[in-house]
Scaffold this active site. Structure first.
Site, PDB file in Angstrom:
ATOM      1  N   SER A  79      66.784  52.811  44.761  1.00  0.00           N
ATOM      2  CA  SER A  79      66.648  51.869  43.658  1.00  0.00           C
ATOM      3  C   SER A  79      65.591  52.354  42.668  1.00  0.00           C
ATOM      4  O   SER A  79      65.731  53.449  42.121  1.00  0.00           O
ATOM      5  CB  SER A  79      66.327  50.480  44.234  1.00  0.00           C
ATOM      6  OG  SER A  79      66.554  49.483  43.268  1.00  0.00           O
ATOM      7  N   ASP A 130      76.980  46.085  45.785  1.00  0.00           N
ATOM      8  CA  ASP A 130      75.568  45.967  45.395  1.00  0.00           C
ATOM      9  C   ASP A 130      75.415  44.864  44.343  1.00  0.00           C
ATOM     10  O   ASP A 130      76.142  44.842  43.343  1.00  0.00           O
ATOM     11  CB  ASP A 130      75.109  47.308  44.823  1.00  0.00           C
ATOM     12  CG  ASP A 130      73.609  47.415  44.678  1.00  0.00           C
ATOM     13  OD1 ASP A 130      73.004  46.486  44.101  1.00  0.00           O
ATOM     14  OD2 ASP A 130      73.053  48.432  45.116  1.00  0.00           O
ATOM     15  N   HIS A 165      72.699  46.325  48.557  1.00  0.00           N
ATOM     16  CA  HIS A 165      71.475  47.022  48.138  1.00  0.00           C
ATOM     17  C   HIS A 165      70.436  47.108  49.259  1.00  0.00           C
ATOM     18  O   HIS A 165      69.329  47.576  49.049  1.00  0.00           O
ATOM     19  CB  HIS A 165      70.877  46.266  46.942  1.00  0.00           C
ATOM     20  CG  HIS A 165      69.998  47.096  46.055  1.00  0.00           C
ATOM     21  ND1 HIS A 165      70.480  48.136  45.284  1.00  0.00           N
ATOM     22  CD2 HIS A 165      68.663  47.061  45.804  1.00  0.00           C
ATOM     23  CE1 HIS A 165      69.486  48.686  44.608  1.00  0.00           C
ATOM     24  NE2 HIS A 165      68.373  48.058  44.906  1.00  0.00           N
TER      25      HIS A 165
END
Lengths: 276, 276
Positions: free
Chosen positions: B146, B222, B254
């Site tokens: 991320s 996600d 995620h």
């Protein structure tokens, strides 16, 4: 039953669910990993009982068990370690009350109302799982860490035909002879009232036996060795001639770094017994 | 430098260390896994940069990377994601301030005093590691998740010969074109002052290239797909003809359940580049 979360994981699904527990008289939360094979029908299940201070979450996020369970097509259940929440009796000590159910049915005030983790793990949660998920109740196995190792061993020996195998990471082995481990069990059950052949793995193995194989891992660098008493369980296993493997692992401590290191072996050990 | 903890893990050692950082002007904490081979001499190292809200601890306990690093004889570094502590500027938003350093050297008040994560990761921490541990500075590789994927990609492209390979789990790929990702970077660097060819992986890949291979995993489930913009990085990779693998993983979200599922592939990918 309420779905708290579901996350795809190793081609299966790691779920967290909450339900009203009759046995514990409160809402209880558990984690359940279902491998991809559960889409096609019931799969075997491995119970993982956690140690002091843990919730359903610790092992689910830190033990690295899902990858091996996925490889073997086995479900994993991660129950909580006690009732918890508003109105549930608690104690400031970390080894009594919330996070410290010790897998007994408390008979003493104020614990008797909610602290019934033995029946929760042995009766209520299995029924809930098989009614709601693709879990094969004829193929169960059980493991645990520390206080959860105590739970896994004593439950396995009290139901010697139910679990295909039992394993433990650094279990509390002989609470009847450990001042530290004796105290919370006395609080829950009353000093003098404890059926130690039920709640002491060493005594239970000698009294009840167990039909399956046993695997124990214990780190030599564990900070709680005096309370865990691995020597007592090794003696009980060898003196009863029980089939099993007892491994003293050099330098490992009591943490999830220890557990995750040997998780592959434990899941493979249970898989062998479950698919026998 | 102070040892916070050391736990034996997969025959190696998972340590946590704290040191006074000149670059960040505060104490910084990092995790370091050293495989058994580090006893015999310097080993290659894989950097893991974490995402928003994380400390050094999240990936260290949840990503399951140590087992694969141990198998490959590679060290793992888990840096923190920002300066933190008393007197360090912060913001109530989760994507600015503590846990949200975005791997830039802030130039704007109140961030410029401590928020210098680019130099911390690129300069100060590597020097500290090679001076104190058996780490081979000639064999480094980098990955991240991320915001940490953004950090890994942009650092790899700014130092195109330093890292043998780069990989990312669900990276922020194109912050110059994402309103959500743009905001904190504007706060740190000043709107209009951002060198986006340095801090936007898509632009940096087009401007600087990168000498090694690239592996990207992105879950199709996600919840942050709009902000992550995987399509922009896939376009940059394919249009520049850069060697790499871009995988859209069906149903994954995620979380660390996603990361742990594909960690084995990422460590093996970096190992191949490091031992080439």
């Amino acid at each position: 039953m309420e779905t708290v979360s579901e996350n795809r994981c190793f081609d299966g699904m790691q779920g967290v669910y909450r339900h009203a527990s009759d046995v514990c008289g409160c809402d209880m939360t558990f984690g359940l990993f279902l491998p991809e094979e559960a889409k096609d029908g019931p799969v075997p299940v491995l119970w993982y009982l956690s140690g002091l201070t843990c919730t359903h979450e610790n092992a689910m996020t830190k033990a690295g068990a899902q990858q091996w369970a996925a490889e073997q097509g086995i479900a994993l259940v991660f129950p909580d370690t006690s009732p918890r929440g508003e109105g549930i009796a608690d104690d400031p000590m970390y080894n009594l009350g919330t996070g410290a159910g010790f897998y007994v049915n408390a008979t003493q005030d104020p614990w008797s109302k909610n602290y019934r983790m033995w029946d929760y793990i042995a009766e209520e949660l299995p029924r809930l799982l098989t009614a709601n998920f693709a879990i094969d109740e004829e193929r169960q196995s059980i493991c645990g860490h520390s206080m959860g190792g105590h739970g896994a061993l004593t439950l396995a020996m009290a139901y010697p035909e139910r679990y295909a195998a039992v394993s433990a990471f650094a279990p509390i082995t002989h609470p009847s002879q450990s001042d530290w481990a004796k105290k919370p069990i006395h609080a829950y059950l009353g000093e003098g009232n404890v059926d130690w052949t039920r709640h002491d793995a060493c005594l239970s193995l000698r009294a009840n036996g167990f039909a399956g194989p046993m695997l124990i891992d214990q780190g030599t660098g564990d900070q709680f060795l005096d309370a865990l008493m691995p020597e007592a369980l090794a003696a009980a296993m060898t003196e009863t001639r029980h089939p099993g493997i007892f491994r003293m692992q050099k330098g490992y401590d009591h943490s999830y770094f220890f557990i995750s290191t040997f998780m592959e072996d434990h899941v493979a050990f249970h898989a062998e017994a479950l698919y026998r």
